[in-house]
Design an enzyme around this catalytic site. Sequence first.
Site, PDB file in Angstrom:
ATOM      1  N   PHE A 157       0.439  16.426 -14.744  1.00 41.94           N
ATOM      2  CA  PHE A 157       1.490  16.964 -13.777  1.00 41.94           C
ATOM      3  C   PHE A 157       2.463  16.295 -14.004  1.00 41.94           C
ATOM      4  O   PHE A 157       2.983  15.089 -13.499  1.00 41.94           O
ATOM      5  CB  PHE A 157       0.739  16.978 -12.287  1.00 41.94           C
ATOM      6  CG  PHE A 157       1.384  17.873 -11.195  1.00 41.94           C
ATOM      7  CD1 PHE A 157       1.280  19.228 -11.144  1.00 41.94           C
ATOM      8  CD2 PHE A 157       2.205  17.206 -10.274  1.00 41.94           C
ATOM      9  CE1 PHE A 157       1.682  19.789 -10.026  1.00 41.94           C
ATOM     10  CE2 PHE A 157       2.823  17.780  -9.123  1.00 41.94           C
ATOM     11  CZ  PHE A 157       2.702  19.222  -9.268  1.00 41.94           C
ATOM     12  N   GLU A 182      10.465  12.103 -11.558  1.00 39.32           N
ATOM     13  CA  GLU A 182      11.314  11.708 -12.422  1.00 39.32           C
ATOM     14  C   GLU A 182      12.087  10.373 -11.938  1.00 39.32           C
ATOM     15  O   GLU A 182      11.713   9.870 -10.995  1.00 39.32           O
ATOM     16  CB  GLU A 182      12.739  12.884 -12.866  1.00 39.32           C
ATOM     17  CG  GLU A 182      11.975  13.988 -13.207  1.00 39.32           C
ATOM     18  CD  GLU A 182      13.194  15.020 -13.475  1.00 39.32           C
ATOM     19  OE1 GLU A 182      14.678  14.685 -13.161  1.00 39.32           O
ATOM     20  OE2 GLU A 182      12.819  16.170 -13.840  1.00 39.32           O
ATOM     21  N   PRO A 183      12.539   9.605 -12.879  1.00 38.88           N
ATOM     22  CA  PRO A 183      12.889   8.133 -12.753  1.00 38.88           C
ATOM     23  C   PRO A 183      13.883   8.057 -11.451  1.00 38.88           C
ATOM     24  O   PRO A 183      13.504   7.389 -10.615  1.00 38.88           O
ATOM     25  CB  PRO A 183      13.654   7.804 -14.094  1.00 38.88           C
ATOM     26  CG  PRO A 183      13.137   8.362 -15.084  1.00 38.88           C
ATOM     27  CD  PRO A 183      12.566   9.742 -14.402  1.00 38.88           C
ATOM     28  N   GLN A 208     -11.918 -12.408   0.056  1.00 33.45           N
ATOM     29  CA  GLN A 208     -11.973 -13.421   1.106  1.00 33.45           C
ATOM     30  C   GLN A 208     -13.713 -14.066   1.278  1.00 33.45           C
ATOM     31  O   GLN A 208     -13.842 -15.307   0.996  1.00 33.45           O
ATOM     32  CB  GLN A 208     -11.449 -13.197   2.668  1.00 33.45           C
ATOM     33  CG  GLN A 208     -11.364 -14.396   3.449  1.00 33.45           C
ATOM     34  CD  GLN A 208     -10.097 -15.090   2.852  1.00 33.45           C
ATOM     35  OE1 GLN A 208      -9.305 -14.770   2.200  1.00 33.45           O
ATOM     36  NE2 GLN A 208     -10.075 -16.411   3.415  1.00 33.45           N
ATOM     37  N   SER A 227       2.674   5.971   1.869  1.00 33.21           N
ATOM     38  CA  SER A 227       2.334   5.947   3.339  1.00 33.21           C
ATOM     39  C   SER A 227       3.427   6.318   4.113  1.00 33.21           C
ATOM     40  O   SER A 227       3.385   7.002   5.378  1.00 33.21           O
ATOM     41  CB  SER A 227       1.714   4.526   3.581  1.00 33.21           C
ATOM     42  OG  SER A 227       0.740   4.197   3.032  1.00 33.21           O
ATOM     43  N   ARG A 252      -4.259  15.232  -1.477  1.00 28.64           N
ATOM     44  CA  ARG A 252      -4.297  14.079  -0.683  1.00 28.64           C
ATOM     45  C   ARG A 252      -5.893  13.721  -0.277  1.00 28.64           C
ATOM     46  O   ARG A 252      -6.370  12.606  -0.155  1.00 28.64           O
ATOM     47  CB  ARG A 252      -3.376  13.959   0.599  1.00 28.64           C
ATOM     48  CG  ARG A 252      -2.035  14.064   0.002  1.00 28.64           C
ATOM     49  CD  ARG A 252      -1.066  14.487   1.100  1.00 28.64           C
ATOM     50  NE  ARG A 252       0.091  14.040   0.417  1.00 28.64           N
ATOM     51  CZ  ARG A 252       1.552  14.481   0.757  1.00 28.64           C
ATOM     52  NH1 ARG A 252       1.457  15.547   1.900  1.00 28.64           N
ATOM     53  NH2 ARG A 252       2.495  14.545   0.259  1.00 28.64           N
ATOM     54  N   GLU A 283       0.677  10.373  -4.931  1.00 33.51           N
ATOM     55  CA  GLU A 283       0.329  11.684  -4.200  1.00 33.51           C
ATOM     56  C   GLU A 283       0.962  11.565  -2.809  1.00 33.51           C
ATOM     57  O   GLU A 283       0.385  11.934  -1.793  1.00 33.51           O
ATOM     58  CB  GLU A 283      -1.235  11.786  -3.997  1.00 33.51           C
ATOM     59  CG  GLU A 283      -1.752  13.182  -3.574  1.00 33.51           C
ATOM     60  CD  GLU A 283      -1.342  14.103  -4.714  1.00 33.51           C
ATOM     61  OE1 GLU A 283      -0.992  15.307  -4.444  1.00 33.51           O
ATOM     62  OE2 GLU A 283      -1.828  13.934  -5.975  1.00 33.51           O
ATOM     63  N   LEU A 307       5.898  16.280 -12.550  1.00 32.90           N
ATOM     64  CA  LEU A 307       6.930  16.189 -11.643  1.00 32.90           C
ATOM     65  C   LEU A 307       7.833  15.112 -11.463  1.00 32.90           C
ATOM     66  O   LEU A 307       9.020  15.569 -11.618  1.00 32.90           O
ATOM     67  CB  LEU A 307       6.125  16.465 -10.264  1.00 32.90           C
ATOM     68  CG  LEU A 307       7.195  16.798  -9.109  1.00 32.90           C
ATOM     69  CD1 LEU A 307       8.048  18.068  -9.345  1.00 32.90           C
ATOM     70  CD2 LEU A 307       6.129  16.943  -8.022  1.00 32.90           C
ATOM     71  N   GLY A 362      11.488  10.348  -7.619  1.00 36.68           N
ATOM     72  CA  GLY A 362      10.423   9.904  -6.647  1.00 36.68           C
ATOM     73  C   GLY A 362       9.811  10.945  -5.836  1.00 36.68           C
ATOM     74  O   GLY A 362       9.540  11.948  -6.446  1.00 36.68           O
TER      75      GLY A 362
END
Length: 383
Positions: A124, A128-129, A337, A367, A244, A364, A126, A132
């Site tokens: 996919f 580009e630099p 941990q 947040s 998602r 994808e 989509l 985003g």
Amino acid sequence: MHDIELSEEQVMIRDMARDFARGEIAPHAQAWEKAGWIDDALVAKMGELGLLGMVVPEEWGGTYVDYVAYALAVEEISAGDGATGALMSIHNSVGCGPLLKYGSPEQQQTWLARLASGQAIGCFCLTEPQAGSEAHNLRTRAELRDGQWVINGAKQFVSNGKRASLAIVFAVTDPDLGKKGLSAFLVPTDTPGFTVDRMEHKMGIRASDTCAVTLNQCTVPAENLLGERGKGLAIALSNLEGGRIGIAAQALGIARAAFDAALAYARERVQFDKPIIEHQSIANMLADMHTRINATRLLILHAARLRSAGQPCLSEASQAKLFASEMAEKVCSQAMQIHGGYGYLEDYPVERYYRDARITQIYEGSSEIQRMLIARELKHYLI
């Protein structure tokens, strides 16, 4: 996990994926990471098992049952290896998904069965630099010349970019129309002018081939336009829920693998004359990890059931992805941990789980994007 909410078929698919992941993926994950490549024979076997056609109906050669079965399978494969889970999720959701929804009968005839069987892998193109998450701010251009589309531009962070046979490429066809000037194209990756510039060296999921791609006078027939001209943004955003849900399931699988490793270690490691699981601080940590994992699965299955029923679930999928990705980082950190200094060594897999989990908060939709979408839905939320 209790099976009370799952059908017999869903359980069968989950168990098949679990057995496959434990037997043929997990033992090789470390070697694939060092090689930066998932074994080709393994990917072919995934195709044979139907894992690469899980969103495609049987009429097109797929194995679609519902999104619950899909989420369960992605979780299991990702528990074996996060990079392999990424390949599976991305191929299904944004490789097969757009073609299934927007492809012409001829396009579907040409590609869907090959994609569903794993004979071809999809990617996919989509991001580009400079763009985003701003999907409409693209610089790649496509011009119609003598019945052919000529595409020029550069794409970044293309998952499956080196392995793929088919790329879904987004480009501006009508610059004056803004968001309505974006279109999507089916571009076989052996088309002259389609070049994989490099494979990125990443913190985690290193066996996943994440690439930078250049399109230089890359020319495809007019009929390779996917959907209608000017509908590219809608196509790009159309499979957000499924994508998602897949990434949430990937994060869950990675976290579960980390928890399983921590639990096994805590049962074996003796400190102060008893296994460390008998120390309350460690037991409490494991209890919290287990609770977060199970809560995450319920969020994912809820979104998956809505998606399967054809109901809107943008907020629910975003909630699942947000919660799962942030849970995964925390659980993997706690697993390290519990292992103490050994958890920081490559000899134990938990350091890889920790690195693999981090990307799930970024791709994808980050947040921050998920929170924005969830908050936007609250404007219409009925109290």
